[in-house]
Design a protein around this motif. Structure first.
Motif, PDB file in Angstrom:
ATOM      1  N   THR A  19      62.571  -6.711 -20.552  1.00  0.00           N
ATOM      2  CA  THR A  19      61.224  -6.150 -20.720  1.00  0.00           C
ATOM      3  C   THR A  19      61.295  -4.626 -20.666  1.00  0.00           C
ATOM      4  O   THR A  19      62.313  -4.036 -20.271  1.00  0.00           O
ATOM      5  N   ARG A  20      60.175  -4.020 -21.048  1.00  0.00           N
ATOM      6  CA  ARG A  20      60.163  -2.552 -21.042  1.00  0.00           C
ATOM      7  C   ARG A  20      60.299  -1.978 -19.632  1.00  0.00           C
ATOM      8  O   ARG A  20      61.057  -1.029 -19.419  1.00  0.00           O
ATOM      9  N   PRO A  21      59.588  -2.529 -18.613  1.00  0.00           N
ATOM     10  CA  PRO A  21      59.805  -1.987 -17.255  1.00  0.00           C
ATOM     11  C   PRO A  21      61.247  -2.116 -16.815  1.00  0.00           C
ATOM     12  O   PRO A  21      61.781  -1.224 -16.123  1.00  0.00           O
ATOM     13  N   GLU A  22      61.905  -3.243 -17.170  1.00  0.00           N
ATOM     14  CA  GLU A  22      63.302  -3.399 -16.785  1.00  0.00           C
ATOM     15  C   GLU A  22      64.182  -2.363 -17.491  1.00  0.00           C
ATOM     16  O   GLU A  22      65.105  -1.790 -16.887  1.00  0.00           O
ATOM     17  N   ALA A  57      67.442   2.509 -17.401  1.00  0.00           N
ATOM     18  CA  ALA A  57      67.868   3.679 -18.191  1.00  0.00           C
ATOM     19  C   ALA A  57      67.530   5.002 -17.517  1.00  0.00           C
ATOM     20  O   ALA A  57      68.220   6.013 -17.731  1.00  0.00           O
ATOM     21  N   ARG A  58      66.454   5.033 -16.717  1.00  0.00           N
ATOM     22  CA  ARG A  58      66.030   6.315 -16.137  1.00  0.00           C
ATOM     23  C   ARG A  58      67.120   6.942 -15.272  1.00  0.00           C
ATOM     24  O   ARG A  58      67.385   8.148 -15.350  1.00  0.00           O
ATOM     25  N   ALA A 118      68.044  11.136 -24.323  1.00  0.00           N
ATOM     26  CA  ALA A 118      67.265   9.883 -24.323  1.00  0.00           C
ATOM     27  C   ALA A 118      68.202   8.681 -24.500  1.00  0.00           C
ATOM     28  O   ALA A 118      69.304   8.797 -25.058  1.00  0.00           O
ATOM     29  N   TYR A 119      67.734   7.496 -23.998  1.00  0.00           N
ATOM     30  CA  TYR A 119      68.360   6.189 -24.241  1.00  0.00           C
ATOM     31  C   TYR A 119      67.325   5.320 -24.953  1.00  0.00           C
ATOM     32  O   TYR A 119      66.147   5.321 -24.559  1.00  0.00           O
ATOM     33  N   SER A 120      67.770   4.620 -25.963  1.00  0.00           N
ATOM     34  CA  SER A 120      66.830   3.810 -26.753  1.00  0.00           C
ATOM     35  C   SER A 120      67.437   2.423 -27.037  1.00  0.00           C
ATOM     36  O   SER A 120      68.669   2.225 -27.001  1.00  0.00           O
ATOM     37  N   TRP A 121      66.527   1.482 -27.356  1.00  0.00           N
ATOM     38  CA  TRP A 121      66.912   0.111 -27.745  1.00  0.00           C
ATOM     39  C   TRP A 121      66.265  -0.176 -29.085  1.00  0.00           C
ATOM     40  O   TRP A 121      65.070   0.002 -29.276  1.00  0.00           O
ATOM     41  N   ALA A 122      67.094  -0.610 -30.069  1.00  0.00           N
ATOM     42  CA  ALA A 122      66.605  -0.928 -31.409  1.00  0.00           C
ATOM     43  C   ALA A 122      67.000  -2.388 -31.721  1.00  0.00           C
ATOM     44  O   ALA A 122      68.174  -2.672 -32.029  1.00  0.00           O
ATOM     45  N   MET A 151      64.241  12.518 -21.533  1.00  0.00           N
ATOM     46  CA  MET A 151      64.007  13.635 -20.603  1.00  0.00           C
ATOM     47  C   MET A 151      62.874  14.527 -21.094  1.00  0.00           C
ATOM     48  O   MET A 151      62.174  15.154 -20.317  1.00  0.00           O
ATOM     49  N   SER A 152      62.637  14.596 -22.398  1.00  0.00           N
ATOM     50  CA  SER A 152      61.640  15.490 -22.969  1.00  0.00           C
ATOM     51  C   SER A 152      60.262  14.866 -22.902  1.00  0.00           C
ATOM     52  O   SER A 152      60.111  13.627 -22.923  1.00  0.00           O
ATOM     53  N   ASP A 153      59.231  15.707 -22.831  1.00  0.00           N
ATOM     54  CA  ASP A 153      57.846  15.255 -22.837  1.00  0.00           C
ATOM     55  C   ASP A 153      57.306  15.106 -24.256  1.00  0.00           C
ATOM     56  O   ASP A 153      56.134  14.767 -24.449  1.00  0.00           O
TER      57      ASP A 153
END
Length: 797
Positions: free
Chosen positions: A90-93, A98-99, A107-111, A163-165
Motif C-alpha cells: 500500500t501507499r502508507p507502507e 522509502a522515507r 526521490a524513490y518511485s514505484w511504477a 525530498m523536494s516539495d
C-alpha cells in the motif's frame, strides 16, 4: 724585498699575495653552490611530500564517493526486495519504507506494469488510493505532461517519495521516452539494475534537475520468468550526491569532476566542484561504477590546498645558506685584509717617518724664515720662568733691542710698563682672592688649551719711549703635552688707536650736529628682496616715530606700521617710483604715534643705487604738525565770513563747482536758494552799522538751525546770502526756502523788530553751468522784491 719573500702562507696553502677580495669571492661562490644544491634537494623533498598528501586526500575522496554509489545500489535493491516479498504494497507502507532511504537521493518511485485493457480500471483505482486526479501521462516535446497515447503496455509512476516539495510526476509512463525505455530494457532481467543516460529530472529543484534514473525490476516470486510486474526507481542528482557532507568551496582542498562515459563522442560532465583548481601537475583519475554504468572521476588540487601546503623550507635553506656564505666570505676577507693592511701600514709608516724627518728639517728652516720675515709683528718666546728664548726681527724693529741684548737676559715683564703690570696684578688679586705678583700678572690667565683674549699693553722701547700694542700670550707645549713655556705675539696698534679716536670724535660731532637739526637725519636702504632698514638713524627719529633708532637699523617694517592707513599706499608708491627712476623723494604724510597721537611728517631724500643691488636714500624727516595746523587755520579764515561765521563767496564758488561736477557725473539733483534782506540799508541808516551787524548775525544763526548737514550756507556780500542744496530738486528747495522764510519773519530781532527777506529758488538742469543757475536764482529774488518783498518766489522757467 726580503720581507716579502719570507712571508708565511695563510691557512697553510693560500699565499698572502692573493687579493682578499678574490678569497672572499671564491668562498661566496662555493657557499652559493652548496646552498643551491641543498635548496634543490629541499625542493624535491617538498614536492614529494606534497604529492603524498594529495594522493592521500584523493584516495580518501574516491573511497567516499565509491561508498556513496554502493549505498545507492544497496538502498534501491532493498526497496526492490521489499516489493518482491510483499503480496501487495500500500501507499502508507511504501512511504514508511522509502522515507528513511532518502539520503542524498532526490526521490524513490514505484511504477507497476499496466496493460492497455486495464488502463481505465487502474486509473480509477489510482485516484482512490492517491486521493487526487490521476491519469497515465507522457511528456510532450515541449516538456509538458499530457495524457498518454494508447499503447499496449505502460509503466506509470504510481508511488513516489521525494525530498523536494515540488509536484511529482504521478502517472508518467516510463515507456513514453526513449532514454527511460532503454533503461527499463537493460533492467528487464531478474536481479538486474540499470542507470539511465544523463537526463532532466522531473519534480526536482532546478539546482539538481540534471541527473540520472536508476531502476530495478520487480518480478513475482512465484513466476520469475514472466514479465516484471513493475520497477522501483531512484532519482539521483550527482551534484547533491557529491556535495552533501563535503567541505565548502572555499575550504575544499580538492577539485572534483565526474564524467559520464556512456557517450564515446563527448563525455558529459555530471558534477564539477565550484572551487578553483590550482596551477599544478598533480592529478588523479578513477573509474566509478553505479549499477551497469561507469563514470570517470577526475581529482585535482585546489588553490586552498596549495596555500595550506605552501612551505618555506626552500626559502629558509636559501636564506640561511646565503647568509652563512656571506659571513664566511666576510670573515675570510677580514682576516686576509687585516694582515695585508698591517704589512702595508708598516711599510707606509717607515716611509712616512723618513718623510716627516725631512719635513721637520724643512719646517724648522721655514719657521726661522717666517720669524725673520715677520717684521711688522713681534714674536717673543719664553720659558716657564719668563726668560726670553726667541726674539724675532719684528720684535727688534718694534722695541729697538737686538736679539743678543734680549735672549736669556731679559724677561717679558721687563718689556711692559710697570704701572700697568701692578694695576693688572692688583685686579687679579681681588678677583682670585690671593696675591698675584707682577711677574705672574701677564701670564695669569694662560692655559694649556690657549691664551686669553688679546690685551692692550704699553711696551717699553730701548730708548725709553712707549708703544701701545695688542699682545696675545699662549702656552707652549711639548710633544707630550707638558707646559714648557709661553709665546707672546705683539702687534703695534698706535696708529690704529689714533684712527679709532679720530673716528669716534667724528661720530660724536655728527651726533651733536644731528641733535641740533630739527627732525631726524637718516640713511634708508631698500634691498632687492623687498626688505628695508635704516642703515643710519639719528636720535631725531626717536621723536618722529617713537622708536629706538637702534631697532630701525635692523628692520624698517615697524615704521610703515606707524604711517596713517590713508597715506601708507601713497608713501610706498612714491618710494618705489624714486627707486625705479632715481629721482628725489619728497612727501608729506601722517603718522599715528602711541604717545603723541596723530602727527604730520615731511620727508626728503636723494637716492643712489647700491652695487650689490637695491637703493640707498640720504635724507631727513621733520615734524610739520604745527605748520599743518596753521595752514588749516589760514584755510578756514580764507573761506569764512568774519562777521557771521558762515562760509564766504570764495568757498561758495569752490563748492558750487565741485557739486556741479558731481551732479553731471552721477546725474544727481542740485538746487540753490538765494535770499536778500529787505530794506537792510534803512536798518543801517536808522539804527547804525553795529545793529545792522547784529541783524546779520541773528539771521544767519536762525537759518543755520534749520539747514541740513549737507546744505552749504554762504554770505555773498552785504545782505545777500546763498544756500547750496546738494541732492535736492527745485520743489524740495522751495519747501526749504518756505521754512527759512517763516523762521526769519516770525522771530523779531532785539532792538529792531521783525526783519524780512526775499527768496529765489533755482534747480540745476542737465547741461546748465554755474552762471546760468545763479542767474535764475537771482532773477527769482528780483521777482520777489518786485512783487512786494517778504516772500519766496517759485523757480522761474
Amino acid at each position: 724585498m726580503s720581507m716579502q719573500v719570507s712571508r708565511p702562507k695563510m691557512l697553510g696553502f693560500i699565499s698572502e699575495e692573493v687579493s682578499a677580495w678574490l678569497v672572499a669571492l671564491v668562498a661566496l661562490l662555493a657557499g652559493g653552490l652548496l646552498t643551491a644544491l641543498l635548496a634543490l634537494a629541499a625542493q624535491n623533498l617538498s614536492q614529494q611530500q606534497l604529492r603524498q598528501r594529495f594522493e592521500l586526500l584523493a584516495s580518501e575522496r574516491y573511497s567516499r564517493i565509491e561508498e556513496r554509489f554502493d549505498e545507492q545500489v544497496q538502498r534501491l535493491d532493498s526497496l526492490r526486495r521489499f516489493f518482491v516479498f510483499a503480496v501487495e504494497v500500500t501507499r502508507p507502507e511504501f512511504d514508511g519504507f522509502a522515507r528513511p532511504l532518502l539520503q542524498r537521493t532526490q526521490a524513490y518511485s514505484w511504477a507497476p506494469r499496466v496493460v492497455d485493457a486495464e488502463r481505465s480500471a487502474f486509473e480509477q483505482q489510482a485516484r482512490k488510493v492517491l486521493g487526487r486526479d490521476f491519469s497515465i501521462r507522457e511528456q510532450s516535446s515541449a516538456g509538458v505532461l499530457q495524457v498518454s497515447r494508447s499503447r499496449a503496455l505502460y509503466y506509470p509512476v504510481f508511488y513516489t517519495q521525494a525530498m523536494s516539495d515540488q509536484v511529482q510526476p504521478f502517472g508518467l509512463d516510463l515507456l513514453s521516452q526513449t532514454a527511460r525505455q532503454a533503461t527499463l530494457a537493460r533492467a528487464a532481467v531478474p536481479g538486474a539494475m540499470a542507470v539511465s543516460d544523463p537526463l532532466s529530472l522531473l519534480g526536482v529543484d532546478a539546482a539538481y534537475a540534471r541527473g540520472v534514473l536508476m531502476v530495478a525490476p520487480v518480478f513475482s516470486e512465484q513466476k520469475p520468468e514472466a514479465e516484471p510486474k513493475g520497477y522501483v526507481m531512484a532519482v539521483l542528482s550527482l551534484r547533491q550526491l557529491m556535495a552533501d557532507g563535503l567541505p565548502g568551496a572555499s575550504q575544499d582542498n580538492l577539485v572534483v569532476r565526474i564524467l559520464d562515459l556512456s557517450s564515446p563522442a563527448e563525455h558529459e560532465v555530471l558534477f564539477q566542484s565550484d572551487n578553483q583548481a590550482a596551477d599544478s601537475s598533480l592529478s588523479a583519475s578513477h573509474l566509478l561504477q553505479l549499477a551497469d554504468r561507469h563514470y570517470q572521476l577526475d581529482i585535482r588540487p585546489s588553490v586552498a590546498f596549495m596555500q595550506a601546503n605552501r612551505t618555506s623550507v626552500v626559502a629558509a635553506v636559501a636564506f640561511l645558506g646565503g647568509l652563512l656564505s656571506l659571513l664566511l666570505s666576510a670573515l675570510l676577507y677580514s682576516l686576509f685584509g687585516q694582515r695585508q693592511r698591517a704589512l702595508t701600514l708598516v711599510e707606509q709608516r717607515t716611509a712616512e717617518l723618513r718623510i716627516s724627518e725631512q719635513s721637520l728639517r724643512d719646517t724648522h728652516n721655514q719657521l726661522h724664515s717666517v720669524l725673520e720675515a715677520a717684521t711688522q709683528v713681534a714674536i717673543i718666546a719664553t720659558n716657564l720662568r719668563g726668560v726670553i728664548s726667541t726674539f724675532n726681527a719684528g720684535a727688534e724693529r718694534m722695541l729697538g733691542y737686538s736679539s743678543a741684548e734680549v735672549l736669556e737676559r731679559l724677561t717679558l715683564e721687563d718689556l711692559v710698563l710697570p704701572q700697568e703690570l701692578h694695576e693688572r696684578a692688583h685686579l687679579l688679586s681681588l678677583r682670585y682672592g690671593r696675591e698675584i705678583s707682577a711677574a705672574q700678572a701677564m701670564l695669569a690667565e694662560t692655559s694649556q688649551e690657549g691664551g686669553s683674549e688679546p690685551g692692550e699693553w704699553t711696551l717699553l722701547r730701548k730708548d725709553g719711549s712707549h708703544l701701545v700694542a695688542n699682545m696675545l700670550v699662549t702656552a707652549v707645549l711639548d710633544e707630550h703635552g707638558l707646559w714648557v713655556g709661553h709665546l707672546a705675539i705683539c702687534i703695534d696698534v698706535t696708529e690704529r688707536k689714533r684712527v679709532h679716536e679720530a673716528l669716534a670724535a667724528r661720530d660724536q660731532l655728527l651726533e651733536k650736529l644731528s641733535a641740533e637739526v630739527p627732525g631726524g637725519i637718516y640713511q634708508f636702504r631698500l634691498n632687492p628682496d623687498g626688505s628695508s632698514c635704516f642703515s643710519y638713524a639719528s636720535e631725531g627719529l626717536r621723536d618722529i616715530y617713537e622708536f629706538d633708532p637702534a631697532l630701525l637699523r635692523e628692520d624698517a617694517t615697524a615704521v610703515f606700521e606707524r604711517i596713517h592707513p590713508d597715506d601708507l599706499a601713497r608713501v610706498q608708491l612714491t618710494i618705489r617710483y624714486s627707486a625705479d627712476h632715481l629721482t628725489p623723494w619728497r612727501e608729506e604724510y601722517r603718522v599715528q604715534l602711541p604717545v603723541a597721537g596723530l602727527r604730520w611728517v615731511r620727508g626728503e631724500a636723494t637716492p643712489e643705487p647700491i652695487p650689490e643691488g637695491g637703493t640707498l636714500w640720504h635724507g631727513y624727516l621733520t615734524d610739520i604738525s604745527d605748520l599743518k595746523r596753521v595752514e588749516e587755520e589760514l584755510r578756514a579764515l580764507s573761506v569764512t565770513d568774519s562777521l557771521t561765521g558762515i562760509h564766504n563767496r570764495r568757498y561758495f564758488q569752490e563748492r558750487l563747482k565741485a557739486e556741479l561736477e558731481r551732479a553731471q557725473r552721477d546725474m544727481q539733483d542740485l538746487a540753490v536758494i538765494m535770499l536778500d534782506i529787505d530794506h537792510f540799508k534803512r536798518i543801517n541808516d536808522q539804527y547804525g552799522h553795529a545793529v545792522g551787524d547784529h541783524v546779520l548775525q541773528s539771521l544767519c544763526q536762525r537759518i543755520n538751525h534749520r539747514l541740513r548737514r549737507t546744505d552749504v550756507f554762504c554770505r555773498l556780500g552785504g545782505e545777500e546770502f546763498m544756500v547750496l542744496c546738494p541732492g535736492s530738486n527745485a520743489d524740495q528747495a522751495h519747501s526749504l526756502a518756505l521754512e527759512l522764510w517763516q523762521g526769519v519773519r516770525n522771530v523779531p530781532v532785539d532792538g529792531v523788530g521783525r526783519v524780512t527777506a526775499s527768496f529765489g529758488v533755482a534747480g540745476w538742469r542737465p547741461g546748465e553751468g554755474a552762471d546760468a543757475l545763479l542767474l535764475r536764482a537771482d532773477s527769482g529774488v528780483y521777482a520777489a522784491k518786485q512783487a512786494g518783498r517778504d516772500r519766496v518766489e517759485q523757480e522761474l522757467p
